[in-house]
Design an enzyme around this catalytic site. Structure first.
Site, PDB file in Angstrom:
ATOM      1  N   ALA A   1       9.897 -10.808  -2.864  1.00 18.84           N
ATOM      2  CA  ALA A   1      10.437 -11.359  -4.095  1.00 18.84           C
ATOM      3  C   ALA A   1      12.014 -10.688  -3.936  1.00 18.84           C
ATOM      4  O   ALA A   1      12.709 -11.867  -4.562  1.00 18.84           O
ATOM      5  CB  ALA A   1       9.893 -11.544  -5.132  1.00 18.84           C
TER       6      ALA A   1
ATOM      7  N   ASN B   1      -1.758 -10.981 -11.962  1.00 22.26           N
ATOM      8  CA  ASN B   1      -1.437 -12.286 -12.297  1.00 22.26           C
ATOM      9  C   ASN B   1      -2.549 -12.674 -11.858  1.00 22.26           C
ATOM     10  O   ASN B   1      -4.062 -13.012 -11.698  1.00 22.26           O
ATOM     11  CB  ASN B   1      -0.653 -12.534 -11.232  1.00 22.26           C
TER      12      ASN B   1
ATOM     13  N   ALA C   1       7.431   6.322  -4.088  1.00 22.63           N
ATOM     14  CA  ALA C   1       8.580   6.223  -2.829  1.00 22.63           C
ATOM     15  C   ALA C   1       9.865   7.339  -4.215  1.00 22.63           C
ATOM     16  O   ALA C   1       9.529   6.224  -4.919  1.00 22.63           O
ATOM     17  CB  ALA C   1       9.126   5.739  -2.481  1.00 22.63           C
TER      18      ALA C   1
ATOM     19  N   ASN D   1       4.866 -21.454  -8.506  1.00 18.46           N
ATOM     20  CA  ASN D   1       4.769 -19.982  -8.515  1.00 18.46           C
ATOM     21  C   ASN D   1       5.007 -19.645  -7.236  1.00 18.46           C
ATOM     22  O   ASN D   1       4.394 -19.773  -6.056  1.00 18.46           O
ATOM     23  CB  ASN D   1       2.937 -19.817  -8.492  1.00 18.46           C
ATOM     24  N   PRO D   2       5.520 -18.090  -7.048  1.00 20.50           N
ATOM     25  CA  PRO D   2       6.626 -17.581  -5.974  1.00 20.50           C
ATOM     26  C   PRO D   2       4.875 -17.190  -4.948  1.00 20.50           C
ATOM     27  O   PRO D   2       5.696 -16.641  -3.909  1.00 20.50           O
ATOM     28  CB  PRO D   2       7.383 -17.046  -6.312  1.00 20.50           C
TER      29      PRO D   2
ATOM     30  N   TYR E   1       6.654 -13.556 -15.427  1.00 19.70           N
ATOM     31  CA  TYR E   1       6.471 -12.326 -14.620  1.00 19.70           C
ATOM     32  C   TYR E   1       6.889 -12.707 -13.009  1.00 19.70           C
ATOM     33  O   TYR E   1       6.168 -11.908 -11.440  1.00 19.70           O
ATOM     34  CB  TYR E   1       4.833 -11.099 -14.630  1.00 19.70           C
ATOM     35  N   HIS E   2       7.864 -13.717 -12.566  1.00 19.61           N
ATOM     36  CA  HIS E   2       8.495 -13.711 -11.030  1.00 19.61           C
ATOM     37  C   HIS E   2      10.118 -13.476 -11.505  1.00 19.61           C
ATOM     38  O   HIS E   2      10.838 -14.024 -10.570  1.00 19.61           O
ATOM     39  CB  HIS E   2       8.616 -15.290 -11.226  1.00 19.61           C
TER      40      HIS E   2
END
Length: 514
Positions: A483, A98, A217, A493-494, A448-449
């Site tokens: 998230a 990012n 996974a 922004n996270p 893209y969050h």
């Protein structure tokens, strides 16, 4: 590569699924104790010796490439159905992919979580975790401050009367304009991602840390009601069962965490049964509450080339609070030093040779989406239905219309106005609310969050997937830290919030182990 020899036993104390933003933090913190063994399962390759990844300015070239899971969006009747949701397939996760814009969440963000049932996650409790972060979070360096970005800051301040902010993380803010803080090293434009800050210094130094790269996974293993391990598949097709003596921690992100749970039989009973997946635990909230920060774009052609010094082409931004009754900003803009016309071109707009963009963004969107499986085959991508612009009050769409109008005010204000030749899209003739709304929704994109798909909440919240100690409800030995646990979206922004979730998770795990 693995940081220990191939004969390392598959049983460890903790298995972490995902070597991304939160997983890197937890792996570093747990293995600081040499008696604790950890295996990290990462679907992507090593990011060391990868200048395409480590050079922040090259972030745009990573989107849609071989290090991107690139999830499509299902049909969006009121939005743009062509949005591709980049999710990073590389060590460090999305912090390796990012722009590394780094905001400490606002106090109102954390307090909203606590009010939603995440007891112990209020601002006062969470504030200390920011100071523990190992990332190099600094304001955009003076040498990277492009002249037109400086003039955007001046024009926004003059047009809207918002304060100039120098260091958004110094104190909480309601509105303001300025250069961002970034997690980077300005001297060489190198990322200070989660992997760079937390894993690179220790991954070859700690024999108690095993990192399985390019390993997927695909299912959780159980012993009764307890998650006892993870089944993985390597790039070469071989598989392995990793056994966790203490806990499995899933840090695969807001898309792949609910995906893994559902393929392991944890999720909405009816949905799993319809696909023939044996139901291990009926947990209806898995995949619900899908959040994002949608934004639109307004583009101007400039009179000629603009200077090319920059940290990553979107170094400055603006926050506005339209409603004085809300605790934080309710409209945000990124200022791009490039003509960002990917989506407008689909409507027939042409990309100018030189230009800039403002992207009105919805800090606290009211629409809620859903993620679900379409196949029992773990290799089939899940469906992402963000339900953009479906809130009953039409708040989200109106926010973008307001944003386009404010962007135009800024664009006609000096010193920015002197750079601009013409508005390219939507174009000065598009002025009505309905026209602007249709344009804004059709060209909307994502920053893209994705978040919220395994939300944290009180024990009696039917749609909560994890309790405030990050434990999955009804399953022993399983936690989530990424998230996906966000009950609501942070206004900013996270990424830093995810790093702080990682720090708190590591503390919770250490405390429980003791």
């Amino acid at each position: 590569m693995s940081s220990t020899p191939d004969h390392t036993p598959a049983a460890v104390d903790y298995v972490i699924v995902g070597g991304g933003t939160a997983g890197s933090v937890i792996a570093h913190r747990l293995t600081a104790d040499p008696d604790v063994t950890v295996a990290v399962v990462e679907g992507g390759p090593d990011d060391r010796d990868r200048p395409d990844v480590l050079t922040l300015r090259r972030w745009l070239g990573l989107l849609g490439g071989d290090l991107d899971y690139d999830y499509p969006t299902v049909e969006q009747p009121r939005g743009n159905s062509h949005i591709r949701h980049s999710r990073a397939r590389v060590l460090g996760g999305c912090s390796s992919h990012n722009t590394l814009i780094s905001f400490k969440p606002l106090p109102s963000d954390w307090d909203e979580w606590a009010e939603a049932g995440a007891d112990g996650w209020d601002a006062a409790a969470m504030d200390p975790y920011y100071d523990r972060l190992l990332n190099n979070i600094v304001p955009v360096d003076e040498k990277d401050r492009n002249a037109i970005a400086r003039d955007f800051v001046d024009a926004a301040q003059a047009a809207l009367g918002v304060p100039r902010v120098e260091g958004f993380n110094k104190k909480p803010f309601h509105e303001g304009v300025g250069f961002f803080d970034l997690a980077y090293h300005p001297e060489d434009n190198k990322r200070s991602s989660a992997s760079v800050a937390y894993l690179h210094p220790v991954m070859d130094e700690r024999p108690n840390l095993r990192i399985l790269l390019e390993t997927w996974a695909y299912a959780l293993e159980f012993d009764g009601t307890r998650a006892s391990g993870v089944r993985v598949r390597r790039k070469d097709g071989t598989g392995e069962l990793l056994t966790a003596r203490r806990e499995v921690i899933v840090c695969a992100g807001a898309v792949d965490t609910p995906r893994l749970l559902m393929h392991s039989g944890i999720g909405p009973r009816a949905d799993l049964e319809a696909l023939g997946i044996p139901v291990r635990h009926d947990l209806p909230g898995v995949g619900e509450n899908l959040l994002d920060h949608p934004e639109s774009v307004i583009v101007w052609e400039t009179d000629g080339p603009i200077p090319d010094n920059s940290a990553m082409d979107s170094d400055a931004g603006l926050f506005v609070r339209r409603d004085p009754d809300v605790p934080g900003p309710d409209l945000m803009f990124h200022f791009y030093q490039i003509p960002f016309t990917d989506n407008p071109e689909r409507l027939g707009y042409e990309k100018p040779a030189h230009g800039v963009s403002m992207t009105p963004n919805i800090p606290k969107p009211r629409s809620r989406g859903r993620l679900y499986l379409t196949s029992a085959d773990p290799s089939v991508k899940p469906a992402l239905d963000f339900r953009y612009f479906t809130d009953e009050e039409d708040y989200d769409a109106r926010t973008l219309v307001d944003g386009i109008r404010l962007a135009r005010e800024i664009a006609k204000t000096e010193p920015l106005a002197g750079w601009l030749k013409r508005e390219v899209c939507p174009g000065p003739d598009v002025t009505g609310d309905e026209e602007l709304s249709e344009y804004a929704r059709k060209v909307a994109h994502t920053v893209y969050h994705p978040a919220g798909t395994c939300k944290m909440g009180a024990a009696d919240d039917e749609l909560a997937v994890v309790t405030p100690d990050l434990k999955v409800k009804g399953v022993d030995g399983l936690r989530i830290a990424d998230a996906s646990v966000f009950p609501t979206m942070t206004a900013v922004n996270p990424m830093v919030a995810v790093l702080m979730v990682g720090e708190k998770a590591a503390e919770l795990l250490g405390g429980d182990a003791r």
